[in-house]
Design a protein around this motif. Structure first.
Motif, mmCIF file in Angstrom:
data_model
loop_
_atom_site.group_PDB
_atom_site.id
_atom_site.type_symbol
_atom_site.label_atom_id
_atom_site.label_comp_id
_atom_site.label_asym_id
_atom_site.label_seq_id
_atom_site.Cartn_x
_atom_site.Cartn_y
_atom_site.Cartn_z
ATOM 1 N N TYR A 1 8.622 3.222 0.814
ATOM 2 C CA TYR A 1 9.520 4.287 1.237
ATOM 3 C C TYR A 1 10.577 4.479 0.162
ATOM 4 C CZ TYR A 1 7.540 4.353 5.901
ATOM 5 O OH TYR A 1 6.690 4.486 6.960
ATOM 6 N N ALA A 14 0.828 -1.205 0.000
ATOM 7 C CA ALA A 14 0.000 0.000 0.000
ATOM 8 C C ALA A 14 0.862 1.255 0.000
ATOM 9 C CB ALA A 14 -0.927 0.006 1.209
ATOM 10 N N GLN A 15 2.102 1.115 0.447
ATOM 11 C CA GLN A 15 3.015 2.246 0.448
ATOM 12 C C GLN A 15 4.443 1.749 0.298
ATOM 13 O OE1 GLN A 15 2.580 4.311 4.142
ATOM 14 N NE2 GLN A 15 3.568 2.736 5.342
ATOM 15 N N SER A 52 5.137 12.775 2.825
ATOM 16 C CA SER A 52 4.205 12.027 1.975
ATOM 17 C C SER A 52 4.307 12.516 0.530
ATOM 18 C CB SER A 52 2.783 12.218 2.460
ATOM 19 O OG SER A 52 2.615 11.593 3.700
ATOM 20 N N TYR A 93 10.793 9.756 1.774
ATOM 21 C CA TYR A 93 9.395 9.959 1.387
ATOM 22 C C TYR A 93 8.625 8.665 1.572
ATOM 23 C CZ TYR A 93 10.985 14.193 -1.020
ATOM 24 O OH TYR A 93 11.530 15.415 -1.324
ATOM 25 N N ARG A 94 7.352 8.819 1.860
ATOM 26 C CA ARG A 94 6.422 7.682 1.927
ATOM 27 C C ARG A 94 5.429 7.878 0.796
ATOM 28 N NH1 ARG A 94 5.440 7.938 6.949
ATOM 29 N NH2 ARG A 94 3.989 9.648 6.763
ATOM 30 N N ALA A 95 5.442 6.948 -0.150
ATOM 31 C CA ALA A 95 4.591 7.069 -1.328
ATOM 32 C C ALA A 95 3.437 6.085 -1.241
ATOM 33 C CB ALA A 95 5.404 6.807 -2.591
ATOM 34 N N ASN A 96 2.219 6.580 -1.400
ATOM 35 C CA ASN A 96 1.025 5.741 -1.447
ATOM 36 C C ASN A 96 0.988 5.090 -2.823
ATOM 37 O OD1 ASN A 96 -1.492 4.608 -1.511
ATOM 38 N ND2 ASN A 96 -2.601 6.466 -0.996
ATOM 39 N N THR A 97 0.897 3.764 -2.869
ATOM 40 C CA THR A 97 0.933 3.051 -4.146
ATOM 41 C C THR A 97 -0.392 2.393 -4.513
ATOM 42 O OG1 THR A 97 1.745 1.058 -3.060
ATOM 43 C CG2 THR A 97 3.398 2.583 -3.929
#
Length: 123
Positions: free
Chosen positions: A40, A37-38, A122, A50-54
């Motif tokens: 780094y 779901a995410q 984010s 960064y934390r990327a929502n995938t």
């Protein structure tokens, strides 16, 4: 199949049916593909994490930094024992090839350890 005997034809038909049944079984027994779901990622120049929502997105690596517009974001994983962040093994060779001859001050190229600056932002 003018020279085929009836038992040969039956053997071929049974083989095709068994193969088809195997394919159907394999496809229907698989559950849904689970994806993260995410993820780094770190800017290899600045060390910004960064934390990327995938969810529902296609992610291309390296990702584009929102601050510089350059493709400098690579996936990282945190070592559970030491707490160090490292370029993910899956992308380490690509990172080394793509950044060869470039300055990547936030990453120790020999170990893949990243000097992270600040808390994750984010994307």
């Amino acid at each position: 199949m003018s020279g085929a005997k009836p038992w040969q034809i039956a053997l071929i038909v049974i083989g095709l049916l068994a193969g088809g049944a195997g394919v159907v079984f394999a496809l229907t027994s698989m559950g849904p593909v689970e994806t993260a779901a995410q993820v780094y990622v770190v800017d290899v120049e600045s060390g910004q994490l960064y934390r990327a929502n995938t969810v529902g997105k296609t992610v291309l690596i390296p990702m584009t930094s929102p601050e510089t517009g350059e493709n400098t974001l690579y996936p990282v994983v945190e070592d559970e024992e030491s707490g160090e962040w490292r370029i993910s093994d899956r992308y380490r060779d690509a990172f080394l090839r793509r950044t060869e001859g470039q300055d990547t001050p936030a990453v120790d190229r020999s170990s893949g350890v990243v000097t992270v600056s600040g808390e994750p932002k984010s994307l």
